[in-house]
Design a protein around this motif. Structure first.
Motif, PDB file in Angstrom:
ATOM      1  N   ARG A 133      -0.122   7.178   2.655  1.00  0.00           N
ATOM      2  CA  ARG A 133      -1.012   8.298   2.337  1.00  0.00           C
ATOM      3  C   ARG A 133      -0.881   9.391   3.377  1.00  0.00           C
ATOM      4  O   ARG A 133      -0.644   9.114   4.552  1.00  0.00           O
ATOM      5  CB  ARG A 133      -2.466   7.805   2.343  1.00  0.00           C
ATOM      6  CG  ARG A 133      -2.818   7.004   1.101  1.00  0.00           C
ATOM      7  CD  ARG A 133      -3.937   6.060   1.409  1.00  0.00           C
ATOM      8  NE  ARG A 133      -4.574   5.500   0.230  1.00  0.00           N
ATOM      9  CZ  ARG A 133      -4.052   4.553  -0.547  1.00  0.00           C
ATOM     10  NH1 ARG A 133      -2.832   4.079  -0.310  1.00  0.00           N
ATOM     11  NH2 ARG A 133      -4.735   4.072  -1.569  1.00  0.00           N
TER      12      ARG A 133
ATOM     13  N   VAL B  66      -6.088   3.254  -7.308  1.00  0.00           N
ATOM     14  CA  VAL B  66      -6.096   2.388  -6.127  1.00  0.00           C
ATOM     15  C   VAL B  66      -6.213   0.921  -6.537  1.00  0.00           C
ATOM     16  O   VAL B  66      -5.737   0.027  -5.838  1.00  0.00           O
ATOM     17  CB  VAL B  66      -7.233   2.803  -5.159  1.00  0.00           C
ATOM     18  CG1 VAL B  66      -7.241   1.945  -3.911  1.00  0.00           C
ATOM     19  CG2 VAL B  66      -7.106   4.273  -4.780  1.00  0.00           C
TER      20      VAL B  66
ATOM     21  N   ALA C 139      -4.483  -5.309   1.246  1.00  0.00           N
ATOM     22  CA  ALA C 139      -4.215  -4.153   2.103  1.00  0.00           C
ATOM     23  C   ALA C 139      -5.396  -3.196   2.156  1.00  0.00           C
ATOM     24  O   ALA C 139      -5.389  -2.229   2.910  1.00  0.00           O
ATOM     25  CB  ALA C 139      -2.984  -3.402   1.595  1.00  0.00           C
ATOM     26  N   LEU C 140      -6.418  -3.492   1.347  1.00  0.00           N
ATOM     27  CA  LEU C 140      -7.551  -2.571   1.235  1.00  0.00           C
ATOM     28  C   LEU C 140      -8.842  -3.146   1.815  1.00  0.00           C
ATOM     29  O   LEU C 140      -9.576  -2.466   2.525  1.00  0.00           O
ATOM     30  CB  LEU C 140      -7.801  -2.242  -0.247  1.00  0.00           C
ATOM     31  CG  LEU C 140      -6.699  -1.493  -0.985  1.00  0.00           C
ATOM     32  CD1 LEU C 140      -6.961  -1.515  -2.490  1.00  0.00           C
ATOM     33  CD2 LEU C 140      -6.593  -0.051  -0.504  1.00  0.00           C
TER      34      LEU C 140
ATOM     35  N   LEU D 193       0.853  -1.202   0.000  1.00  0.00           N
ATOM     36  CA  LEU D 193       0.000   0.000   0.000  1.00  0.00           C
ATOM     37  C   LEU D 193       0.886   1.248   0.000  1.00  0.00           C
ATOM     38  O   LEU D 193       1.881   1.303   0.714  1.00  0.00           O
ATOM     39  CB  LEU D 193      -0.909   0.004   1.238  1.00  0.00           C
ATOM     40  CG  LEU D 193      -2.024   1.052   1.208  1.00  0.00           C
ATOM     41  CD1 LEU D 193      -3.209   0.552   0.375  1.00  0.00           C
ATOM     42  CD2 LEU D 193      -2.509   1.398   2.609  1.00  0.00           C
TER      43      LEU D 193
ATOM     44  N   GLU E 183      -6.232   3.881  12.483  1.00  0.00           N
ATOM     45  CA  GLU E 183      -6.766   4.693  11.389  1.00  0.00           C
ATOM     46  C   GLU E 183      -8.059   4.012  10.954  1.00  0.00           C
ATOM     47  O   GLU E 183      -8.136   2.776  10.920  1.00  0.00           O
ATOM     48  CB  GLU E 183      -5.798   4.763  10.206  1.00  0.00           C
ATOM     49  CG  GLU E 183      -6.456   5.504   9.030  1.00  0.00           C
ATOM     50  CD  GLU E 183      -5.513   5.864   7.906  1.00  0.00           C
ATOM     51  OE1 GLU E 183      -4.378   6.279   8.201  1.00  0.00           O
ATOM     52  OE2 GLU E 183      -5.936   5.736   6.742  1.00  0.00           O
TER      53      GLU E 183
ATOM     54  N   ASN F  84      -3.215   0.606  10.903  1.00  0.00           N
ATOM     55  CA  ASN F  84      -4.029   1.074   9.782  1.00  0.00           C
ATOM     56  C   ASN F  84      -4.369  -0.185   8.995  1.00  0.00           C
ATOM     57  O   ASN F  84      -3.715  -0.514   8.022  1.00  0.00           O
ATOM     58  CB  ASN F  84      -3.245   2.067   8.916  1.00  0.00           C
ATOM     59  CG  ASN F  84      -4.001   2.454   7.652  1.00  0.00           C
ATOM     60  OD1 ASN F  84      -5.214   2.266   7.564  1.00  0.00           O
ATOM     61  ND2 ASN F  84      -3.281   2.976   6.668  1.00  0.00           N
ATOM     62  N   PRO F  85      -5.386  -0.917   9.449  1.00  0.00           N
ATOM     63  CA  PRO F  85      -5.699  -2.196   8.801  1.00  0.00           C
ATOM     64  C   PRO F  85      -6.476  -1.962   7.505  1.00  0.00           C
ATOM     65  O   PRO F  85      -6.912  -0.837   7.244  1.00  0.00           O
ATOM     66  CB  PRO F  85      -6.580  -2.882   9.844  1.00  0.00           C
ATOM     67  CG  PRO F  85      -7.317  -1.756  10.480  1.00  0.00           C
ATOM     68  CD  PRO F  85      -6.358  -0.598  10.504  1.00  0.00           C
ATOM     69  N   PRO F  86      -6.665  -3.006   6.704  1.00  0.00           N
ATOM     70  CA  PRO F  86      -7.544  -2.857   5.544  1.00  0.00           C
ATOM     71  C   PRO F  86      -8.949  -2.506   6.043  1.00  0.00           C
ATOM     72  O   PRO F  86      -9.421  -3.136   6.985  1.00  0.00           O
ATOM     73  CB  PRO F  86      -7.548  -4.253   4.917  1.00  0.00           C
ATOM     74  CG  PRO F  86      -6.357  -4.953   5.486  1.00  0.00           C
ATOM     75  CD  PRO F  86      -6.158  -4.376   6.848  1.00  0.00           C
ATOM     76  N   TYR F  87      -9.573  -1.501   5.438  1.00  0.00           N
ATOM     77  CA  TYR F  87     -10.898  -1.124   5.951  1.00  0.00           C
ATOM     78  C   TYR F  87     -11.927  -0.805   4.874  1.00  0.00           C
ATOM     79  O   TYR F  87     -13.000  -0.296   5.160  1.00  0.00           O
ATOM     80  CB  TYR F  87     -10.788   0.033   6.941  1.00  0.00           C
ATOM     81  CG  TYR F  87     -10.118   1.305   6.479  1.00  0.00           C
ATOM     82  CD1 TYR F  87     -10.610   2.061   5.424  1.00  0.00           C
ATOM     83  CD2 TYR F  87      -9.003   1.796   7.157  1.00  0.00           C
ATOM     84  CE1 TYR F  87     -10.002   3.243   5.040  1.00  0.00           C
ATOM     85  CE2 TYR F  87      -8.372   2.980   6.785  1.00  0.00           C
ATOM     86  CZ  TYR F  87      -8.884   3.696   5.713  1.00  0.00           C
ATOM     87  OH  TYR F  87      -8.284   4.873   5.350  1.00  0.00           O
ATOM     88  N   LEU F  88     -11.599  -1.071   3.617  1.00  0.00           N
ATOM     89  CA  LEU F  88     -12.610  -0.795   2.586  1.00  0.00           C
ATOM     90  C   LEU F  88     -13.691  -1.882   2.611  1.00  0.00           C
ATOM     91  O   LEU F  88     -13.420  -3.036   2.937  1.00  0.00           O
ATOM     92  CB  LEU F  88     -11.965  -0.715   1.207  1.00  0.00           C
ATOM     93  CG  LEU F  88     -10.925   0.400   1.016  1.00  0.00           C
ATOM     94  CD1 LEU F  88     -10.545   0.523  -0.463  1.00  0.00           C
ATOM     95  CD2 LEU F  88     -11.394   1.742   1.539  1.00  0.00           C
TER      96      LEU F  88
END
Ligand code: GLN
Length: 277
Positions: free
Chosen positions: A91, A200, A207-208, A88, A238, A184-188
């Motif tokens: 950002r 993206v 990772a998303l 990733l 995050e 900051n884990p995958p969170y989508l």
């Protein structure tokens, strides 16, 4: 031969559909010629090989391939990070978390922490640089892990890399009395994954994607890693836009106290933190 000024103008033309055309063109030029912006508008000739390389990068970028991968490096919190497919891209949003944790623990010595789902290592390395803390960066994907170890070396960081799955109890069991856990884990969500921006879509889905509702990692990490914190230790995440109530709810349910949110510079709640009772 084309001059730098002409080539810069051509790059701007190639990139014209992007809001960040000028910034992108600058990054491409800086990568090749160094930091000196004045050089972008000089009459100095550019040899053909360099010209075709620059044009190639500009075209790929215009097609939506991430500029960060094309350049192979990106800055986060004033530090350099190598990046490429499989990891990733750091950002700017994530600087909100680093800034908060660094400020919160400022001046404290002997701190111990972990960065879970560390990816490029940007959070953990930046925190190690700021706090001089003992921090382990845990990442499960071997491709991302290779970038993580490179970035530790690149930044001459004392952060420790660990190739492991943060959702396994045996990983958490190796840690006790931590002052902080950051992630900051995958969170989508499933829906987000279907509507990814083109850029993206080149980043690793591991990772998303945080499960259908985007929240899988938060509930599991909170449950599995709470015992690894010392009483009063901080858990700091995050989060994605609109996830603050669910994530804080899971933390409160597991006994975390003083759970709070922080907004990023766009005014979106980006960080949730709380303390083990
Ligand atoms: N911030 C990333 C995005 O918007 C998601 C990163 C993550 O899932 N932690 O694409």
């Amino acid at each position: 031969m084309v001059s730098r000024r002409e080539l810069f103008r051509d790059c701007m033309e190639i990139l014209k559909d992007r809001d960040s055309a000028q910034f992108d063109a600058r990054c491409i030029f800086e990568d090749v010629f160094g930091d000196d912006c004045i050089l972008h508008s000089s009459d100095e000739p550019v040899d053909e090989k360099t010209e075709s390389r620059i044009r190639g990068v500009a075209h790929r970028c215009a097609e939506g391939y991430p500029l960060q991968y094309l350049l192979g490096k990106w800055e986060f919190y004033g530090l350099p990070f190598v990046v490429g497919e499989g990891v990733l891209i750091p950002r700017q949003d994530t600087e909100t978390l680093v800034e908060f944790v660094a400020e919160y623990f400022k001046g404290r010595r002997g701190l111990r922490g972990v960065d879970l789902c560390a990816g490029s290592g940007c959070i953990g390395i930046a925190l190690e640089k700021q706090l001089g803390c003992d921090i382990t960066l845990i990442e499960k994907q071997s491709k991302a892990f290779r970038y993580l170890t490179k970035n530790i070396a690149l930044n001459k960081s004392r952060a420790k890399p660990m190739l492991a799955d943060v959702l396994l109890m045996q990983t958490a069991d190796e840690f006790h009395d931590l002052d902080f856990v950051v992630s900051n884990p995958p969170y989508l969500t499933g829906k987000d994954m279907k509507n990814l921006q083109k850029q993206v879509s080149f980043e690793p889905s591991e990772a998303l994607y945080g499960g259908e509702d985007g929240l899988d990692f938060y509930s599991e990490i909170t449950r599995l890693w709470e015992p690894s914190l010392r009483p009063g230790g901080m858990l700091c995440y995050e989060i994605g836009a609109g996830q603050e109530d669910d994530v804080s709810g899971a933390m409160i349910q597991l006994g975390f106290e003083n759970v709070r949110f922080i907004k990023d510079m766009c005014g979106i709640f980006r960080v949730v933190y709380g303390f083990k009772a």
